[in-house]
Design a protein around this motif. Sequence first.
Motif, PDB file in Angstrom:
ATOM      1  N   ASN A 167      18.598  14.735  40.840  1.00 20.97           N
ATOM      2  CA  ASN A 167      19.667  15.441  41.568  1.00 20.97           C
ATOM      3  C   ASN A 167      19.887  14.895  42.974  1.00 20.97           C
ATOM      4  OD1 ASN A 167      17.241  16.328  42.582  1.00 20.97           O
ATOM      5  ND2 ASN A 167      17.822  18.484  42.721  1.00 20.97           N
ATOM      6  N   LYS A 207      25.915  17.585  35.946  1.00 21.07           N
ATOM      7  CA  LYS A 207      26.204  16.663  37.051  1.00 21.07           C
ATOM      8  C   LYS A 207      27.707  16.412  37.186  1.00 21.07           C
ATOM      9  CE  LYS A 207      23.064  13.660  38.037  1.00 21.07           C
ATOM     10  NZ  LYS A 207      22.156  12.489  38.084  1.00 21.07           N
ATOM     11  N   GLY A 246      12.607  17.457  32.223  1.00 23.33           N
ATOM     12  CA  GLY A 246      12.805  18.741  32.872  1.00 23.33           C
ATOM     13  C   GLY A 246      12.848  19.826  31.820  1.00 23.33           C
ATOM     14  N   GLY A 254      16.819  25.270  36.151  1.00 22.29           N
ATOM     15  CA  GLY A 254      17.516  25.285  37.434  1.00 22.29           C
ATOM     16  C   GLY A 254      18.509  26.426  37.535  1.00 22.29           C
ATOM     17  N   SER A 268      17.468  21.282  40.447  1.00 21.37           N
ATOM     18  CA  SER A 268      17.274  20.451  39.255  1.00 21.37           C
ATOM     19  C   SER A 268      16.553  21.282  38.198  1.00 21.37           C
ATOM     20  CB  SER A 268      16.420  19.222  39.589  1.00 21.37           C
ATOM     21  OG  SER A 268      15.068  19.617  39.823  1.00 21.37           O
ATOM     22  N   ASP A 269      16.342  20.659  37.041  1.00 18.99           N
ATOM     23  CA  ASP A 269      15.547  21.279  35.979  1.00 18.99           C
ATOM     24  C   ASP A 269      14.121  20.746  35.960  1.00 18.99           C
ATOM     25  OD1 ASP A 269      17.554  22.954  34.789  1.00 18.99           O
ATOM     26  OD2 ASP A 269      18.477  21.169  33.934  1.00 18.99           O
ATOM     27  N   ARG A 270      13.750  19.972  36.987  1.00 24.83           N
ATOM     28  CA  ARG A 270      12.380  19.458  37.045  1.00 24.83           C
ATOM     29  C   ARG A 270      11.384  20.615  37.125  1.00 24.83           C
ATOM     30  NH1 ARG A 270      14.855  16.034  40.827  1.00 24.83           N
ATOM     31  NH2 ARG A 270      13.944  17.160  42.586  1.00 24.83           N
ATOM     32  N   ARG A 297      14.579  20.929  44.499  1.00 23.29           N
ATOM     33  CA  ARG A 297      15.926  20.863  45.068  1.00 23.29           C
ATOM     34  C   ARG A 297      16.129  19.599  45.899  1.00 23.29           C
ATOM     35  NH1 ARG A 297      14.781  26.344  44.960  1.00 23.29           N
ATOM     36  NH2 ARG A 297      16.464  27.644  44.131  1.00 23.29           N
ATOM     37  N   SER A 298      17.389  19.158  45.943  1.00 19.27           N
ATOM     38  CA  SER A 298      17.777  18.088  46.862  1.00 19.27           C
ATOM     39  C   SER A 298      18.812  18.638  47.839  1.00 19.27           C
ATOM     40  CB  SER A 298      18.363  16.894  46.113  1.00 19.27           C
ATOM     41  OG  SER A 298      17.343  16.164  45.453  1.00 19.27           O
ATOM     42  N   SER A 332      14.942  15.055  49.128  1.00 20.33           N
ATOM     43  CA  SER A 332      14.659  15.452  47.754  1.00 20.33           C
ATOM     44  C   SER A 332      13.277  16.081  47.672  1.00 20.33           C
ATOM     45  CB  SER A 332      14.736  14.232  46.830  1.00 20.33           C
ATOM     46  OG  SER A 332      14.753  14.637  45.486  1.00 20.33           O
ATOM     47  N   LEU A 347      19.252  18.420  34.060  1.00 20.62           N
ATOM     48  CA  LEU A 347      19.488  17.763  35.342  1.00 20.62           C
ATOM     49  C   LEU A 347      18.128  17.445  35.965  1.00 20.62           C
ATOM     50  CD1 LEU A 347      21.586  16.782  37.362  1.00 20.62           C
ATOM     51  CD2 LEU A 347      21.500  19.014  38.454  1.00 20.62           C
ATOM     52  N   ALA A 348      17.630  16.246  35.655  1.00 20.58           N
ATOM     53  CA  ALA A 348      16.307  15.849  36.142  1.00 20.58           C
ATOM     54  C   ALA A 348      16.403  15.129  37.480  1.00 20.58           C
ATOM     55  CB  ALA A 348      15.609  14.959  35.111  1.00 20.58           C
TER      56      ALA A 348
END
Length: 367
Positions: A11, A352, A79, A84, A61-63, A28-29, A24, A8-9
């Motif tokens: 989000n 997602k 990511g 995450g 996210s996984d960023r 996190r968003s 964002s 999850l890049a």
Amino acid sequence: MSLADKVLAVNNDLPIRTDSPVHSGKVRSVYWLTEADSRRLIADRGYDVAEDAPLAIMVISDRISAFDCIWQGEEGLNGVPGKGAALNAISNHWFRSFREQGLADSHILEIPHPFVWIVQKARPVMIEAIGRQYITGSMWRSYAKGERDFCGIQIPDGLEKDQKLPELLITPSTKGILTGIPGVPEADDVNITRQNIDDNLDAFGFRNADDVDLYEKLLKEGFDLIGDALADLDQIFVDTKFEFGYVTDKSGNEKLIYMDEVGTPDSSRIWDGESYRNGKVVENSKEGFRQLLLNHFPDPDILLNKERMDERAALARDNALPVDVLMQVSKTYLDIAEKITGQALELSANPKAEIVAILDKEFGLID
């Protein structure tokens, strides 16, 4: 489905109903719910908050960020698989422990999915509350250059790199850029003293002087709780960052809480105990990724020198990291999450779609 599809890049593009822009951050968003949805959830779910409290959906996210940049991987791997879920699982574990041990609550009201928190809006204290038990990282670099005053605390001569400090140090810095505070430069992440805080309570977001004592107490108690639990796993809690804020409960009582994340590999340094006793530092946190970047590029000063941010941004933008590097980071995050929580993480094939389905069916928040 490829490995990149499981990450999850992005989000900030979920169809969650909101009438405000999505905020964002690096990882996190935040989706602020409409007033009607906030009131409905508070009533339906029985949250212990004021009936008009603003609520948000926070999606991790996984960023991966380091040195104030987001880093990408080859083969579209934008990511770190599992990162995450690992961060949320670790934070959930410590937040629950803090609450059970009577320290303080957090901003989290419910956890509908491993990537998602339902949170209440807090009035943040504008301090990055940093606790240090060992001298390493930026503190060591400053110490090696002769600096002995850290946030108004005098540090003795004769310390060695990665040595345990005589006591836990609280070395706060500013959260964001604060203006108009005497003696505090108008820049992000500026070190401050306890005296700076005491002299400018309102500017830092404290309600009264007693709450400055309370934040330090909660920092120390939280640090000790995590440190003791990690020691049982033969892991060393080196340093960490806490954030605090104020919320109001259903009865109208205002209280200081923990917020953001706690005790994670992103916000803390965690070392392997056995390796440390044998004279070697093995990182079980994002610090390992930072060191990897410093060794990966020929001019590490670009990553360390804030005056070279344009070059640093270009470095992150134009250099996709090898997949095996990001998978090594993935293993670090998943392994330490499993150690801390005592449970293996099951990674979603399509996080997602899962998030949207749960927020639609159980919470009625999808447009």
